[in-house]
Scaffold this active site. Structure first.
Site, PDB file in Angstrom:
ATOM      1  N   ALA A  74      -8.903   4.358  -1.698  1.00  9.65           N
ATOM      2  CA  ALA A  74      -7.465   4.213  -1.980  1.00  9.65           C
ATOM      3  C   ALA A  74      -7.247   2.943  -2.780  1.00  9.65           C
ATOM      4  O   ALA A  74      -8.066   2.028  -2.735  1.00  9.65           O
ATOM      5  CB  ALA A  74      -6.667   4.127  -0.676  1.00  9.65           C
ATOM      6  N   SER A 116      -3.574   0.695   7.795  1.00 14.23           N
ATOM      7  CA  SER A 116      -3.333  -0.753   7.718  1.00 14.23           C
ATOM      8  C   SER A 116      -2.198  -1.155   8.633  1.00 14.23           C
ATOM      9  O   SER A 116      -1.222  -0.405   8.805  1.00 14.23           O
ATOM     10  CB  SER A 116      -2.955  -1.110   6.274  1.00 14.23           C
ATOM     11  N   TYR A 140       2.321   0.378  -1.400  1.00 14.87           N
ATOM     12  CA  TYR A 140       0.986   0.516  -0.808  1.00 14.87           C
ATOM     13  C   TYR A 140       1.087   0.910   0.663  1.00 14.87           C
ATOM     14  O   TYR A 140       0.463   1.877   1.115  1.00 14.87           O
ATOM     15  CB  TYR A 140       0.221  -0.806  -0.963  1.00 14.87           C
ATOM     16  N   LYS A 144       0.163   4.430   2.958  1.00 14.91           N
ATOM     17  CA  LYS A 144      -0.659   4.490   4.182  1.00 14.91           C
ATOM     18  C   LYS A 144       0.098   5.206   5.299  1.00 14.91           C
ATOM     19  O   LYS A 144      -0.468   6.037   6.027  1.00 14.91           O
ATOM     20  CB  LYS A 144      -1.057   3.079   4.630  1.00 14.91           C
ATOM     21  N   LEU A 188      -6.494 -14.177   1.889  1.00 14.75           N
ATOM     22  CA  LEU A 188      -6.604 -15.614   2.141  1.00 14.75           C
ATOM     23  C   LEU A 188      -8.048 -16.118   2.187  1.00 14.75           C
ATOM     24  O   LEU A 188      -8.378 -17.116   1.524  1.00 14.75           O
ATOM     25  CB  LEU A 188      -5.885 -15.955   3.465  1.00 14.75           C
TER      26      LEU A 188
HETATM   27  C1  UD1 Z   1      -3.043  -8.243   4.074  1.00 16.31           C
HETATM   28  C2  UD1 Z   1      -3.133  -7.316   2.883  1.00 16.31           C
HETATM   29  C3  UD1 Z   1      -2.514  -6.008   3.192  1.00 16.31           C
HETATM   30  C4  UD1 Z   1      -3.079  -5.467   4.456  1.00 16.31           C
HETATM   31  C5  UD1 Z   1      -2.780  -6.433   5.569  1.00 16.31           C
HETATM   32  C6  UD1 Z   1      -3.316  -5.938   6.881  1.00 16.31           C
HETATM   33  C7  UD1 Z   1      -3.107  -8.064   0.584  1.00 16.31           C
HETATM   34  C8  UD1 Z   1      -2.381  -8.816  -0.481  1.00 16.31           C
HETATM   35  N1  UD1 Z   1      -2.497  -7.942   1.749  1.00 16.31           N
HETATM   36  O1  UD1 Z   1      -1.761  -8.775   4.110  1.00 16.31           O
HETATM   37  O2  UD1 Z   1      -2.770  -5.113   2.155  1.00 16.31           O
HETATM   38  O3  UD1 Z   1      -2.558  -4.231   4.723  1.00 16.31           O
HETATM   39  O4  UD1 Z   1      -3.393  -7.659   5.282  1.00 16.31           O
HETATM   40  O5  UD1 Z   1      -2.448  -6.298   7.864  1.00 16.31           O
HETATM   41  O6  UD1 Z   1      -4.185  -7.601   0.366  1.00 16.31           O
HETATM   42  N2  UD1 Z   1      -1.789 -16.817   2.046  1.00 16.31           N
HETATM   43  C9  UD1 Z   1      -1.588 -18.064   1.477  1.00 16.31           C
HETATM   44  N3  UD1 Z   1      -2.077 -18.284   0.222  1.00 16.31           N
HETATM   45  C10 UD1 Z   1      -2.762 -17.345  -0.480  1.00 16.31           C
HETATM   46  C11 UD1 Z   1      -2.976 -16.077   0.111  1.00 16.31           C
HETATM   47  C12 UD1 Z   1      -2.478 -15.856   1.376  1.00 16.31           C
HETATM   48  O7  UD1 Z   1      -0.973 -18.944   2.082  1.00 16.31           O
HETATM   49  O8  UD1 Z   1      -3.152 -17.619  -1.624  1.00 16.31           O
HETATM   50  C13 UD1 Z   1      -1.287 -16.557   3.393  1.00 16.31           C
HETATM   51  C14 UD1 Z   1      -0.241 -15.451   3.434  1.00 16.31           C
HETATM   52  O9  UD1 Z   1       1.033 -15.971   3.297  1.00 16.31           O
HETATM   53  C15 UD1 Z   1      -0.491 -14.885   4.836  1.00 16.31           C
HETATM   54  C16 UD1 Z   1      -1.972 -15.129   5.078  1.00 16.31           C
HETATM   55  O10 UD1 Z   1      -2.365 -16.130   4.153  1.00 16.31           O
HETATM   56  O11 UD1 Z   1       0.215 -15.621   5.778  1.00 16.31           O
HETATM   57  C17 UD1 Z   1      -2.801 -13.887   4.862  1.00 16.31           C
HETATM   58  O12 UD1 Z   1      -2.478 -13.362   3.594  1.00 16.31           O
HETATM   59  P1  UD1 Z   1      -3.257 -12.118   2.984  1.00 16.31           P
HETATM   60  O13 UD1 Z   1      -4.705 -12.349   3.065  1.00 16.31           O
HETATM   61  O14 UD1 Z   1      -2.654 -11.818   1.657  1.00 16.31           O
HETATM   62  O15 UD1 Z   1      -2.952 -10.965   4.019  1.00 16.31           O
HETATM   63  P2  UD1 Z   1      -1.577 -10.287   4.461  1.00 16.31           P
HETATM   64  O16 UD1 Z   1      -0.449 -10.751   3.652  1.00 16.31           O
HETATM   65  O17 UD1 Z   1      -1.452 -10.433   5.919  1.00 16.31           O
END
Ligand code: UD1
Length: 323
Positions: A74, A116, A140, A144, A188
């Protein structure tokens, strides 16, 4: 008897294929390689193609005596999905309909589906239980949720399924042979590694004014090898006659962005260059799983903690420096 893994050359798919192979189960991978990487799954029978190709599905089912499927294939980029709804619905939802039709026509009646926690959107309370309303906030996540509902409906025509609602998959294999490709991820943990290793500028911490102990968002990070194990347990559950089900796959423990940075600094012995920026639109404050159901029905629980996740991710990503 073999398991077909669609999207098996992707990040979570390849870890699941590795575990199935370790357990001496017969595995066949179908992947378009649009986003997957063939070298992750070099040792297993492989077909390059699309889940909508019903003739190809028929050929694979006949040739390899497929009895069950794990369906990962997907699109998954949240931002992109908002700009390209047709592409996401067509590939994710349309593709799954074609796949299920072809599988049923070939007598395959068990599917583990890659869902998800994003289907919950911004949950009203945590930990999130499976009876929380499905309120997806991106195209997205909508796809799902629709695929989950479609699969639940297909129970009536003989396809039993387990939809696994992943929380935040992260980490790499213990032997550092496979891991996440940061060029394809906005998540992250890989971005933290990229910042430590100097392959990007400082990490943006999206907001530190959330109502959490340190002001940053809280998520439930789950080791990709634990997640792979949940798929194998879901296959066994269905094989033993289990009823169709959707369940959380998370640790039940919430971790803030700053806690991830702190552990990454401890594990790597280096600073994570970071700056606090404004909030990212649509980010829920706190999302972590209630994993009671998955434990009760599939006998699964996470065995690796955040330090294991970060250590494996560091070992994997820092290989780049050492080659
Ligand atoms: C992710 C996925 C989502 C998936 C979900 C499962 C992405 C973009 N999101 O969302 O598809 O379904 O997990 O629950 O793939 N953060 C920062 N800086 C960054 C990146 C992230 O501060 O550069 C923070 C975000 O605000 C968040 C945390 O890190 O609080 C995790 O972010 P991320 O890894 O993007 O995951 P989700 O948003 O939870």
């Amino acid at each position: 008897m073999a398991v077909l893994v669609t999207g098996g050359a992707g990040y979570i798919g390849s870890h699941t294929v590795a575990l199935l192979t370790q357990q001496q189960r017969d595995v066949v991978v179908l992947d378009s390689l649009e986003l997957g990487t063939k070298s992750r799954i070099d040792t297993v029978p492989f077909f390059q193609g699309n889940i909508s190709d019903e003739r190809l599905i028929e050929k694979i089912c006949k040739k390899h005596d497929i009895t069950e499927v794990i369906h990962f294939a997907a699109y998954k980029a949240v931002g992109e999905s908002m700009e390209q709804p047709l592409r996401y619905y067509n590939n994710n939802v349309g593709g799954t309909i074609d796949l299920v039709r072809a599988l049923l026509a070939n007598g395959v009646e068990r599917m583990v589906f890659s869902s998800s926690a994003a289907v919950y959107g911004n949950p009203a309370s945590v930990p999130v239980t499976e009876d929380s309303p499905l309120l997806p906030e991106s195209v997205y996540a909508e796809t799902k949720a629709v695929m989950e509902r479609f699969l639940a409906s297909c129970d009536a025509i003989g396809m039993r399924s387990v939809s696994l609602r992943y929380f935040n998959a992260a980490g790499a294999s213990a032997d550092s042979s496979i891991g996440e490709d940061w060029s394809m991820s906005q998540n992250l943990v890989p971005l933290v590694m990229k910042a430590i290793l100097g392959f990007s500028g400082p990490l943006n911490v999206f907001g530190n004014d959330y109502p959490t102990p340190d002001g940053t968002c809280i998520r439930d990070y789950i080791h990709v090898e634990d997640l792979a194990d949940a798929h194998v347990k879901a296959l066994d559950y269905l094989e033993q006659g289990g009823a169709s089900l959707a369940c959380n796959v998370g640790t039940g423990r919430g971790t803030s962005v700053l806690e991830v940075i702190d552990i990454a600094e401890q594990v790597s012995g280096r600073k994570v260059p970071h700056v606090v920026t404004s909030r990212r639109a649509g980010d829920p404050t706190s999302v972590y799983a209630d994993p009671t159901l998955v434990r009760a029905l599939l006998g699964w629980k996470a065995t690796r903690d955040l330090r294991d996740i970060i250590t494996s991710a560091w070992n994997w990503h820092s290989k780049i420096e050492n080659v």
